[in-house]
Scaffold this motif. Structure first.
Motif, PDB file in Angstrom:
ATOM      1  N   THR A  53       0.835  -1.203   0.000  1.00  0.00           N
ATOM      2  CA  THR A  53       0.000   0.000   0.000  1.00  0.00           C
ATOM      3  C   THR A  53       0.870   1.254   0.000  1.00  0.00           C
ATOM      4  OG1 THR A  53      -1.760  -1.186   1.142  1.00  0.00           O
ATOM      5  CG2 THR A  53      -1.835   1.212   1.237  1.00  0.00           C
ATOM      6  N   ASN A  54       1.971   1.214   0.743  1.00  0.00           N
ATOM      7  CA  ASN A  54       2.892   2.356   0.748  1.00  0.00           C
ATOM      8  C   ASN A  54       3.485   2.582  -0.641  1.00  0.00           C
ATOM      9  OD1 ASN A  54       2.486   2.908   3.453  1.00  0.00           O
ATOM     10  ND2 ASN A  54       4.233   1.685   4.115  1.00  0.00           N
ATOM     11  N   ILE A  55       3.800   1.508  -1.336  1.00  0.00           N
ATOM     12  CA  ILE A  55       4.323   1.618  -2.700  1.00  0.00           C
ATOM     13  C   ILE A  55       3.289   2.269  -3.604  1.00  0.00           C
ATOM     14  CG2 ILE A  55       4.983   0.258  -4.740  1.00  0.00           C
ATOM     15  CD1 ILE A  55       6.377  -1.676  -2.765  1.00  0.00           C
ATOM     16  N   VAL A  56       2.056   1.824  -3.499  1.00  0.00           N
ATOM     17  CA  VAL A  56       0.974   2.368  -4.318  1.00  0.00           C
ATOM     18  C   VAL A  56       0.798   3.861  -4.035  1.00  0.00           C
ATOM     19  CG1 VAL A  56      -1.518   2.289  -4.724  1.00  0.00           C
ATOM     20  CG2 VAL A  56      -0.217   0.175  -4.588  1.00  0.00           C
ATOM     21  N   LYS A  57       0.801   4.231  -2.760  1.00  0.00           N
ATOM     22  CA  LYS A  57       0.653   5.646  -2.395  1.00  0.00           C
ATOM     23  C   LYS A  57       1.804   6.480  -2.930  1.00  0.00           C
ATOM     24  CE  LYS A  57      -2.115   5.086   1.772  1.00  0.00           C
ATOM     25  NZ  LYS A  57      -2.133   5.195   3.243  1.00  0.00           N
ATOM     26  N   ASN A  58       3.027   5.960  -2.834  1.00  0.00           N
ATOM     27  CA  ASN A  58       4.193   6.688  -3.335  1.00  0.00           C
ATOM     28  C   ASN A  58       4.139   6.893  -4.843  1.00  0.00           C
ATOM     29  OD1 ASN A  58       5.250   6.941  -0.766  1.00  0.00           O
ATOM     30  ND2 ASN A  58       6.570   5.147  -0.955  1.00  0.00           N
ATOM     31  N   LYS A  59       3.528   5.958  -5.546  1.00  0.00           N
ATOM     32  CA  LYS A  59       3.384   6.070  -7.004  1.00  0.00           C
ATOM     33  C   LYS A  59       2.114   6.832  -7.380  1.00  0.00           C
ATOM     34  CE  LYS A  59       5.997   1.908  -8.151  1.00  0.00           C
ATOM     35  NZ  LYS A  59       5.935   0.578  -8.789  1.00  0.00           N
ATOM     36  N   LYS A  60       1.394   7.292  -6.366  1.00  0.00           N
ATOM     37  CA  LYS A  60       0.159   8.081  -6.548  1.00  0.00           C
ATOM     38  C   LYS A  60      -0.865   7.332  -7.401  1.00  0.00           C
ATOM     39  CE  LYS A  60       2.472  12.323  -5.664  1.00  0.00           C
ATOM     40  NZ  LYS A  60       3.144  13.467  -6.108  1.00  0.00           N
ATOM     41  N   ARG A  61      -1.042   6.064  -7.048  1.00  0.00           N
ATOM     42  CA  ARG A  61      -2.055   5.232  -7.685  1.00  0.00           C
ATOM     43  C   ARG A  61      -3.056   4.808  -6.638  1.00  0.00           C
ATOM     44  NH1 ARG A  61      -0.323   0.409  -9.222  1.00  0.00           N
ATOM     45  NH2 ARG A  61       1.714   0.490  -8.275  1.00  0.00           N
ATOM     46  N   LYS A  62      -4.160   4.235  -7.101  1.00  0.00           N
ATOM     47  CA  LYS A  62      -5.191   3.780  -6.168  1.00  0.00           C
ATOM     48  C   LYS A  62      -5.296   2.264  -6.107  1.00  0.00           C
ATOM     49  CE  LYS A  62      -7.977   7.909  -6.446  1.00  0.00           C
ATOM     50  NZ  LYS A  62      -9.304   8.466  -6.622  1.00  0.00           N
ATOM     51  N   ALA A  63      -4.921   1.593  -7.174  1.00  0.00           N
ATOM     52  CA  ALA A  63      -5.067   0.133  -7.237  1.00  0.00           C
ATOM     53  C   ALA A  63      -3.761  -0.561  -6.887  1.00  0.00           C
ATOM     54  CB  ALA A  63      -5.528  -0.292  -8.625  1.00  0.00           C
ATOM     55  N   LEU A  64      -3.857  -1.566  -6.044  1.00  0.00           N
ATOM     56  CA  LEU A  64      -2.714  -2.385  -5.651  1.00  0.00           C
ATOM     57  C   LEU A  64      -2.645  -3.575  -6.606  1.00  0.00           C
ATOM     58  CD1 LEU A  64      -1.761  -3.157  -2.049  1.00  0.00           C
ATOM     59  CD2 LEU A  64      -1.719  -4.973  -3.709  1.00  0.00           C
ATOM     60  N   THR A  65      -1.478  -3.821  -7.188  1.00  0.00           N
ATOM     61  CA  THR A  65      -1.319  -4.912  -8.149  1.00  0.00           C
ATOM     62  C   THR A  65      -0.414  -6.011  -7.587  1.00  0.00           C
ATOM     63  OG1 THR A  65       0.643  -3.950  -9.202  1.00  0.00           O
ATOM     64  CG2 THR A  65      -1.514  -3.256 -10.061  1.00  0.00           C
ATOM     65  N   GLY A  66      -0.349  -7.094  -8.304  1.00  0.00           N
ATOM     66  CA  GLY A  66       0.536  -8.186  -7.915  1.00  0.00           C
ATOM     67  C   GLY A  66       1.991  -7.755  -7.927  1.00  0.00           C
ATOM     68  N   GLN A  67       2.352  -6.915  -8.883  1.00  0.00           N
ATOM     69  CA  GLN A  67       3.730  -6.424  -8.942  1.00  0.00           C
ATOM     70  C   GLN A  67       4.050  -5.575  -7.715  1.00  0.00           C
ATOM     71  OE1 GLN A  67       6.093  -7.378 -11.229  1.00  0.00           O
ATOM     72  NE2 GLN A  67       7.423  -6.402  -9.721  1.00  0.00           N
ATOM     73  N   ASP A  68       3.071  -4.850  -7.196  1.00  0.00           N
ATOM     74  CA  ASP A  68       3.273  -4.072  -5.969  1.00  0.00           C
ATOM     75  C   ASP A  68       3.605  -4.993  -4.796  1.00  0.00           C
ATOM     76  OD1 ASP A  68       2.703  -1.622  -7.249  1.00  0.00           O
ATOM     77  OD2 ASP A  68       0.554  -1.902  -6.925  1.00  0.00           O
TER      78      ASP A  68
END
Length: 118
Positions: A53-68
């Motif tokens: 979730t922190n990775i997603v927030k840092n990338k300014k996205r809303k969806a969490l993916t498998g790569q995340d």
């Protein structure tokens, strides 16, 4: 969001099934050990999810993916699991796409049969 802390735990039946598959034939595991494993697995899943979730927030996205999730595993220094997890993720994606294409073929076949009946 979960109302109680216990709502965040993985289902004990699922954990029990996974443990039984991993154990050699004839081996048993106590209820306390199953409960402990379920709690530990739940904490681990929450930890990885938080990192992802922190990775997603840092990338300014809303969806969490498998790569995340794979990136999170690297961030929290679980490098040893990245390769097998990545392989399992690829197998899962292939299975899902095969299922989708199989479902599409069945629909097409049903439509053809319906047309022929008319």
């Amino acid at each position: 969001m979960a109302e109680k802390l216990e709502d965040l735990n993985l289902p004990l039946t699922v954990v029990t099934r996974i443990v039984k598959e991993a154990l050699p034939e004839g081996a048993t595991i106590s209820k306390e050990a199953r409960t402990g494993l379920a709690k530990a697995a739940s904490v681990f899943v929450l930890y990885v999810t938080s990192a992802a979730t922190n990775i997603v927030k840092n990338k300014k996205r809303k969806a969490l993916t498998g790569q995340d999730v794979l990136d999170a595993m690297k961030d929290i220094e679980f490098d040893r699991f990245i390769e097998p997890l990545g392989e399992s993720f690829e197998q899962y994606k292939l299975a899902v796409s095969a299922r989708k294409s199989g479902a599409g073929k069945k629909k097409d076949e049903e439509e053809v049969e319906t047309i022929e009946d008319e």
